[in-house]
Scaffold this active site. Structure first.
Site, PDB file in Angstrom:
ATOM      1  N   GLU A  89      47.136  39.611  -5.418  1.00 22.38           N
ATOM      2  CA  GLU A  89      48.355  40.250  -5.911  1.00 22.38           C
ATOM      3  C   GLU A  89      49.614  39.830  -5.149  1.00 22.38           C
ATOM      4  O   GLU A  89      50.255  40.672  -4.502  1.00 22.38           O
ATOM      5  CB  GLU A  89      48.206  41.771  -5.873  1.00 22.38           C
ATOM      6  CG  GLU A  89      47.019  42.292  -6.646  1.00 22.38           C
ATOM      7  CD  GLU A  89      46.926  43.827  -6.646  1.00 22.38           C
ATOM      8  OE1 GLU A  89      47.755  44.476  -6.008  1.00 22.38           O
ATOM      9  OE2 GLU A  89      46.022  44.356  -7.291  1.00 22.38           O
TER      10      GLU A  89
ATOM     11  N   GLU B  89      39.731  43.513 -10.005  1.00 23.98           N
ATOM     12  CA  GLU B  89      39.932  44.938  -9.697  1.00 23.98           C
ATOM     13  C   GLU B  89      40.223  45.693 -10.981  1.00 23.98           C
ATOM     14  O   GLU B  89      41.015  45.254 -11.809  1.00 23.98           O
ATOM     15  CB  GLU B  89      41.136  45.184  -8.773  1.00 23.98           C
ATOM     16  CG  GLU B  89      40.914  44.846  -7.344  1.00 23.98           C
ATOM     17  CD  GLU B  89      42.134  45.167  -6.479  1.00 23.98           C
ATOM     18  OE1 GLU B  89      42.930  46.074  -6.849  1.00 23.98           O
ATOM     19  OE2 GLU B  89      42.294  44.507  -5.443  1.00 23.98           O
TER      20      GLU B  89
ATOM     21  N   HIS C 105      44.802  39.667   1.735  1.00 25.38           N
ATOM     22  CA  HIS C 105      45.041  40.905   0.983  1.00 25.38           C
ATOM     23  C   HIS C 105      45.975  41.767   1.845  1.00 25.38           C
ATOM     24  O   HIS C 105      45.604  42.817   2.340  1.00 25.38           O
ATOM     25  CB  HIS C 105      43.716  41.606   0.687  1.00 25.38           C
ATOM     26  CG  HIS C 105      43.791  42.713  -0.330  1.00 25.38           C
ATOM     27  ND1 HIS C 105      42.940  42.796  -1.405  1.00 25.38           N
ATOM     28  CD2 HIS C 105      44.609  43.792  -0.439  1.00 25.38           C
ATOM     29  CE1 HIS C 105      43.220  43.875  -2.128  1.00 25.38           C
ATOM     30  NE2 HIS C 105      44.234  44.510  -1.546  1.00 25.38           N
TER      31      HIS C 105
HETATM   32  O1  IFM Z   1      44.256  49.694  -3.458  1.00 17.71           O
HETATM   33  C1  IFM Z   1      44.909  48.736  -4.213  1.00 17.71           C
HETATM   34  C2  IFM Z   1      44.445  47.350  -3.839  1.00 17.71           C
HETATM   35  O2  IFM Z   1      44.608  47.087  -2.493  1.00 17.71           O
HETATM   36  C3  IFM Z   1      45.233  46.319  -4.604  1.00 17.71           C
HETATM   37  N1  IFM Z   1      45.227  46.589  -6.013  1.00 17.71           N
HETATM   38  C4  IFM Z   1      45.531  47.943  -6.438  1.00 17.71           C
HETATM   39  C5  IFM Z   1      44.678  48.941  -5.681  1.00 17.71           C
HETATM   40  C6  IFM Z   1      44.996  50.369  -6.155  1.00 17.71           C
HETATM   41  O3  IFM Z   1      46.338  50.663  -5.954  1.00 17.71           O
END
Ligand code: IFM
Length: 474
Positions: free
Chosen positions: A170, A377, A126
């Site tokens: 991501e 998420e 990450h």
């Molecule tokens: O905080 C981030 C996370 O690390 C990855 N996805 C989006 C979140 C909010 O911006």
């Protein structure tokens, strides 16, 4: 007169409820127990890159407070916790042995979760790439994917008690925000490098899957993508073409190689002059498209897109346009964060429209894959504060999550195999280029004292996860 009970809708019995965090955003302890610098240490120490000059040096001090944080999770009642492993704690040097102290930290965390009957769902990457690897070209260099395979093998073999691994979080953000737009670490602005990084990240994912299949056939493996819904600002052909192009960059550039074994033709053409796709070697796409066991989806907001030269029409329609992102992307305007007239926004300036989540999930089922899906998420930043009675009331976050959970139920009713939901985030934390100025947590963190205060949304979410039901009041 008795008040009639609020009707509710149930989630499937085995639905997995959780919250999510990431190593650099919460751990702190950046020089402890053998950890070496990551690209985010370097980037955040560079003046002007992160709001207020914030860094992850202390963050939520989770490295020391992990046990207290796991107690908070247990109190919340969730069945699962998604976190990430910091590569520079495990392989502090480019080559050489794994760092036992780093492994011990994560094993303690996993055991602590198991002791509390919470399923650990770790992500291998990450965004905290070891700086030493960036110094050798980072994700624009194919070698980094090979080093990732070594690192993946280490964590797969050494960490016990994991049933589900996620390779990447991501990859679009790593490649495009990091190498194309300079907004994230390492802060490069070269579209060719962004394309190369896209391919090398996908390759690394494929190598991670290969390692898991050979070393730990007992575990499931998947990855998490941040996917979008890009809506044309109007039905004008230029806006529609621009929306398709934005869809290509965010969604199809990742979904096609993963699920169809090829890059989209239009993306190959658009980025041909960057030579970024020269990174591809024979056999890569077969590795990248090897079957996975589940797909994680991070979703926050839809985007509205206008074609180049249509700023005037967009403004007339009431949109507040974001800038075109780079010189090579100037043939469309991507109005993410646009103020669509009448639609609310989060503190990130992200428009709130949960119908887009249902649309995205149904599209994945219809066009790409039948593997189980997880929302890994979803959540929102708002301008939270501790009130005079010591509480943090965040009704906007409750509404946001309620709407998105409702969209999940709609998608399930549409036949989507959605197996779980992880709220971002357990704790307020280091929000990358925004530093600590944006709070996504359902638990408030006082960054001076380290004190945690569960917000109103925490108590509300506990009600949802413990009953497995969503009320239908709004
Ligand atoms: O905080 C981030 C996370 O690390 C990855 N996805 C989006 C979140 C909010 O911006």
């Amino acid at each position: 007169m008795s008040i009639p009970p609020v009707p509710s809708r149930s989630f499937p019995k085995s639905f997995l409820w959780g919250t999510a965090t990431a190593s650099y955003q919460i751990e702190g302890a950046i020089t402890e127990d053998g950890r070496t610098p990551s690209i985010w240490d370097t980037f955040s120490a560079t003046p002007g890159k992160v709001t207020n000059g914030d860094t992850g040096e202390m963050a939520c001090d989770h490295y020391h407070r992990w046990s207290e944080d796991l107690d908070i999770l247990a109190d919340l009642g969730v069945g699962a916790y998604r976190f990430s492993i910091a590569w520079p704690r495990i392989h502090p040097e480019v080559s050489g042995p794994a760092n036992q102290k780093g492994l011990d930290f994560y094993q303690r965390l996993i055991d602590g979760l198991r002791d509390r009957n919470i399923t650990p769902l770790p992500t291998m990457y990450h965004w905290d790439l070891p700086q030493a690897l960036e110094d050798q070209g980072g994700w624009a260099n194919r070698e980094t994917a090979l080093r990732f395979a070594d690192y993946a093998a280490t964590v797969l073999e050494e960490l016990d008690g994991i049933e589900k691994w996620t390779t990447f979080n991501e990859p679009w953000c790593s490649a495009w925000l990091g190498y194309g737009y300079g907004i994230h670490a390492p802060g490069r602005t070269d579209i060719g490098d962004a394309v190369r990084a896209t391919h090398n990240l996908l390759l690394a994912h494929g190598l991670g899957v290969e390692a898991a299949r050979s070393l730990r056939p007992d575990v499931e493996i998947g990855l998490t993508l941040n996917l979008g819904v890009h809506r044309p600002g109007t039905s004008h052909p230029d806006d529609r073409a621009a929306a398709w192009r934005a869809d290509g960059n965010t969604n199809r550039l990742f979904l096609d190689p993963l699920f169809r074994g090829s890059y989209p033709e239009d993306m190959l053409e658009i980025y041909a002059d960057t030579n970024g796709f020269d990174a591809m070697r024979e056999g890569d796409l077969a590795l990248i498209s090897a079957p996975i066991d589940f797909l994680g989806i991070n979703f926050y907001t839809p985007g509205t897109v206008f074609g180049a030269g249509r700023e005037q029409q967009a403004r007339e329609a009431g949109f507040n346009l974001g800038p075109a992102r780079t010189s090579t992307d100037k043939d469309y305007l991507l109005a993410i964060g646009a103020e669509t007239p009448g639609r609310p926004q989060t503190a990130m300036g992200w428009e709130i429209d949960a119908t887009a989540l249902r649309e995205l999930l149904v599209r994945l089922k219809n066009e790409y894959t039948a593997v189980p899906l997880y929302i890994t998420e979803n959540g929102a930043a708002f301008h939270d504060y501790v009130d005079s009675s010591g509480r943090v009331l965040d009704p906007e976050r409750v509404t946001y999550v309620h709407q998105h959970l409702s969209a999940c139920l709609d998608a399930i009713a549409d036949g989507v195999d959605l197996r779980g939901y992880f709220l971002w985030s357990l704790l307020d934390n280091f929000e990358w280029a925004y530093g600590y100025s944006r709070r996504f947590g359902i638990v408030w963190v006082d960054y001076d004292s380290g004190r945690r205060i569960p917000k109103e949304s925490f108590h509300w979410y506990r009600g949802v996860v413990t009953t497995n039901e969503l009320d239908t009041r709004s």
